[in-house]
Motif scaffolding. Sequence first.
Motif, PDB file in Angstrom:
ATOM      1  N   LEU A  54       9.723 -14.366   7.313  1.00 45.20           N
ATOM      2  CA  LEU A  54       9.441 -13.112   6.592  1.00 45.20           C
ATOM      3  C   LEU A  54       9.495 -13.319   4.954  1.00 45.20           C
ATOM      4  CD1 LEU A  54      10.552 -10.006   8.788  1.00 45.20           C
ATOM      5  CD2 LEU A  54       8.112 -11.285   9.008  1.00 45.20           C
ATOM      6  N   PRO A  55       8.273 -12.827   4.282  1.00 45.55           N
ATOM      7  CA  PRO A  55       8.446 -12.832   2.654  1.00 45.55           C
ATOM      8  C   PRO A  55       9.961 -12.277   2.315  1.00 45.55           C
ATOM      9  CG  PRO A  55       6.444 -11.989   3.598  1.00 45.55           C
ATOM     10  CD  PRO A  55       7.468 -11.900   4.762  1.00 45.55           C
ATOM     11  N   PRO A  56      10.376 -12.784   1.229  1.00 48.23           N
ATOM     12  CA  PRO A  56      11.705 -12.140   0.607  1.00 48.23           C
ATOM     13  C   PRO A  56      11.367 -10.989  -0.018  1.00 48.23           C
ATOM     14  CG  PRO A  56      10.834 -14.128  -0.818  1.00 48.23           C
ATOM     15  CD  PRO A  56       9.857 -13.930   0.411  1.00 48.23           C
ATOM     16  N   PHE A  57      11.259  -9.837   0.763  1.00 47.00           N
ATOM     17  CA  PHE A  57      10.982  -8.537   0.009  1.00 47.00           C
ATOM     18  C   PHE A  57      11.859  -8.154  -0.950  1.00 47.00           C
ATOM     19  CE2 PHE A  57       9.090  -8.863   4.345  1.00 47.00           C
ATOM     20  CZ  PHE A  57       7.779  -8.526   3.938  1.00 47.00           C
ATOM     21  N   GLY A  58      11.529  -7.394  -1.876  1.00 48.56           N
ATOM     22  CA  GLY A  58      12.062  -7.191  -3.313  1.00 48.56           C
ATOM     23  C   GLY A  58      12.282  -8.103  -4.272  1.00 48.56           C
ATOM     24  N   TYR A  91       7.047 -18.357  -1.276  1.00 40.07           N
ATOM     25  CA  TYR A  91       6.581 -18.243  -0.234  1.00 40.07           C
ATOM     26  C   TYR A  91       5.059 -17.565  -0.296  1.00 40.07           C
ATOM     27  CZ  TYR A  91       6.475 -15.394   4.339  1.00 40.07           C
ATOM     28  OH  TYR A  91       6.108 -14.996   5.744  1.00 40.07           O
ATOM     29  N   SER A  92       4.292 -18.423   0.632  1.00 37.87           N
ATOM     30  CA  SER A  92       2.821 -18.186   0.613  1.00 37.87           C
ATOM     31  C   SER A  92       1.980 -17.395   1.699  1.00 37.87           C
ATOM     32  CB  SER A  92       2.339 -19.840   0.278  1.00 37.87           C
ATOM     33  OG  SER A  92       2.759 -20.335  -0.764  1.00 37.87           O
ATOM     34  N   ILE A  93       1.339 -16.447   1.255  1.00 30.85           N
ATOM     35  CA  ILE A  93       0.447 -15.696   1.953  1.00 30.85           C
ATOM     36  C   ILE A  93      -0.938 -15.982   2.045  1.00 30.85           C
ATOM     37  CG2 ILE A  93      -0.111 -13.300   2.737  1.00 30.85           C
ATOM     38  CD1 ILE A  93       2.588 -12.375   1.575  1.00 30.85           C
ATOM     39  N   CYS A  94      -1.660 -16.437   3.131  1.00 32.63           N
ATOM     40  CA  CYS A  94      -2.952 -16.649   3.047  1.00 32.63           C
ATOM     41  C   CYS A  94      -3.830 -15.596   3.474  1.00 32.63           C
ATOM     42  CB  CYS A  94      -3.203 -17.677   4.121  1.00 32.63           C
ATOM     43  SG  CYS A  94      -4.760 -18.521   4.411  1.00 32.63           S
ATOM     44  N   TYR A  95      -4.796 -15.263   2.711  1.00 29.27           N
ATOM     45  CA  TYR A  95      -5.643 -14.058   2.746  1.00 29.27           C
ATOM     46  C   TYR A  95      -6.909 -14.434   3.675  1.00 29.27           C
ATOM     47  CZ  TYR A  95      -9.323 -10.628   1.971  1.00 29.27           C
ATOM     48  OH  TYR A  95     -10.539  -9.925   1.988  1.00 29.27           O
ATOM     49  N   VAL A  96      -7.017 -13.567   4.905  1.00 25.36           N
ATOM     50  CA  VAL A  96      -8.290 -13.741   5.453  1.00 25.36           C
ATOM     51  C   VAL A  96      -9.028 -12.531   5.671  1.00 25.36           C
ATOM     52  CG1 VAL A  96      -8.899 -14.612   8.104  1.00 25.36           C
ATOM     53  CG2 VAL A  96      -7.068 -15.796   6.800  1.00 25.36           C
ATOM     54  N   ASN A  97     -10.349 -12.733   5.593  1.00 28.99           N
ATOM     55  CA  ASN A  97     -11.026 -11.658   5.965  1.00 28.99           C
ATOM     56  C   ASN A  97     -11.316 -11.489   7.577  1.00 28.99           C
ATOM     57  OD1 ASN A  97     -12.956  -9.297   6.036  1.00 28.99           O
ATOM     58  ND2 ASN A  97     -14.141 -10.145   4.131  1.00 28.99           N
ATOM     59  N   GLY A  98     -10.609 -10.624   8.280  1.00 33.05           N
ATOM     60  CA  GLY A  98     -10.678 -10.685   9.737  1.00 33.05           C
ATOM     61  C   GLY A  98     -11.793  -9.986  10.477  1.00 33.05           C
ATOM     62  N   PHE A  99     -12.228  -8.891   9.694  1.00 34.22           N
ATOM     63  CA  PHE A  99     -13.236  -7.961  10.588  1.00 34.22           C
ATOM     64  C   PHE A  99     -14.516  -7.951   9.683  1.00 34.22           C
ATOM     65  CE2 PHE A  99      -8.716  -6.876  11.730  1.00 34.22           C
ATOM     66  CZ  PHE A  99      -9.114  -6.561  12.989  1.00 34.22           C
ATOM     67  N   GLN A 100     -14.864  -8.756   8.773  1.00 34.88           N
ATOM     68  CA  GLN A 100     -15.907  -8.660   8.087  1.00 34.88           C
ATOM     69  C   GLN A 100     -16.490 -10.044   7.763  1.00 34.88           C
ATOM     70  OE1 GLN A 100     -15.845  -4.247   6.032  1.00 34.88           O
ATOM     71  NE2 GLN A 100     -16.116  -6.059   4.756  1.00 34.88           N
ATOM     72  N   SER A 101     -17.580 -10.255   7.478  1.00 38.09           N
ATOM     73  CA  SER A 101     -17.859 -11.690   6.920  1.00 38.09           C
ATOM     74  C   SER A 101     -17.599 -11.878   5.412  1.00 38.09           C
ATOM     75  CB  SER A 101     -19.656 -11.927   7.114  1.00 38.09           C
ATOM     76  OG  SER A 101     -20.250 -11.106   6.253  1.00 38.09           O
ATOM     77  N   GLN A 102     -17.356 -13.109   5.110  1.00 37.51           N
ATOM     78  CA  GLN A 102     -17.014 -13.347   3.944  1.00 37.51           C
ATOM     79  C   GLN A 102     -18.517 -13.516   3.023  1.00 37.51           C
ATOM     80  OE1 GLN A 102     -13.988 -12.673   2.744  1.00 37.51           O
ATOM     81  NE2 GLN A 102     -13.604 -14.643   2.118  1.00 37.51           N
ATOM     82  N   ALA A 166       2.273 -17.318   5.868  1.00 39.53           N
ATOM     83  CA  ALA A 166       1.750 -15.978   6.427  1.00 39.53           C
ATOM     84  C   ALA A 166       0.322 -15.822   6.087  1.00 39.53           C
ATOM     85  CB  ALA A 166       2.801 -14.856   6.072  1.00 39.53           C
ATOM     86  N   VAL A 167      -0.243 -15.126   7.088  1.00 38.14           N
ATOM     87  CA  VAL A 167      -1.373 -14.451   6.838  1.00 38.14           C
ATOM     88  C   VAL A 167      -1.384 -13.022   6.715  1.00 38.14           C
ATOM     89  CG1 VAL A 167      -2.717 -16.441   7.845  1.00 38.14           C
ATOM     90  CG2 VAL A 167      -1.971 -14.189   9.306  1.00 38.14           C
TER      91      VAL A 167
END
Length: 294
Positions: A54-58, A91-102, A166-167
Amino acid sequence: MQARISTALGTGAAAVAILGLLAACTADAREDDQASPTPTGSTYLVVTSDSVTLPPFGEAADYQLGGSYDVDDAVKIVARDSTSTPAEGVYSICYVNGFQSQPGDDERWSVDNPGLVLRDDDGQAIIDPNWPDEFILDTSSPEKRQRISRMIGASIETCADKGFDAVEIDNLDTYSRSDGRLSIDDNLALAKLFADRAHGHAMAIGQKNSAELGELGRTRAGFDFAVTEECVRFEECGAYAEVYDDRVIDIEYTDDLSAPFDEICASAGRPATTILRDRNLVAKGEADYVFEHC
């Protein structure tokens, strides 16, 4: 949009209606599960959500969806679009548009997969009113959800191959813009397929917005944390905290702050990882660029 049963129904009829709805939801869930990808003979790894990092929250985060740039030394979490490469050393998070077209992806959906685009009674594609170049995807059946999950799943797997940790899956709330054609249950079922895919590649997965889901995003879809936009502004941070505790990353925007950002940082109710960005998320060096963190 959840189904409502009229109070005019008699007790017996209401009970039958409720049982019918539950049976339908259960049947859809079974079909989703039965059609889920199997790890046999593929690179799809079996990893539970307890096994992801998980991300290092804080710690400070940066939200670089509008363009990648060098990371400040204090920043330990960075979110970037799936078309970008992950930032090094954080820590790297990947953005994905999951419910609409890009944007720019029209042909992939409207030409190659027209049946996966949500349509009105006249057969016209339903567009997100806030993003007029994005089609809303049709999550209304298990078969369509499986097809969408395979297509979007390819983006999730690309994130894993690039080395993201993460995504975050955006536009979970398309049911609220569907004129009743989609339900919360439809989108949660698709989100579960996305979560299985991410966990299968040892990545965590974040719920994007949709505070109204309560615990359902965690218990039914399998999200590990939340990425929220303006939870301070809309007084929703507590709702996310009830579900995810301190596993929340919040982005506030300069054009609609509820208070000066230093006051937001000093407030007790804001997530431990809270940042300030310009609305268009432009890259460092551009005229409207703003980035601050608590």
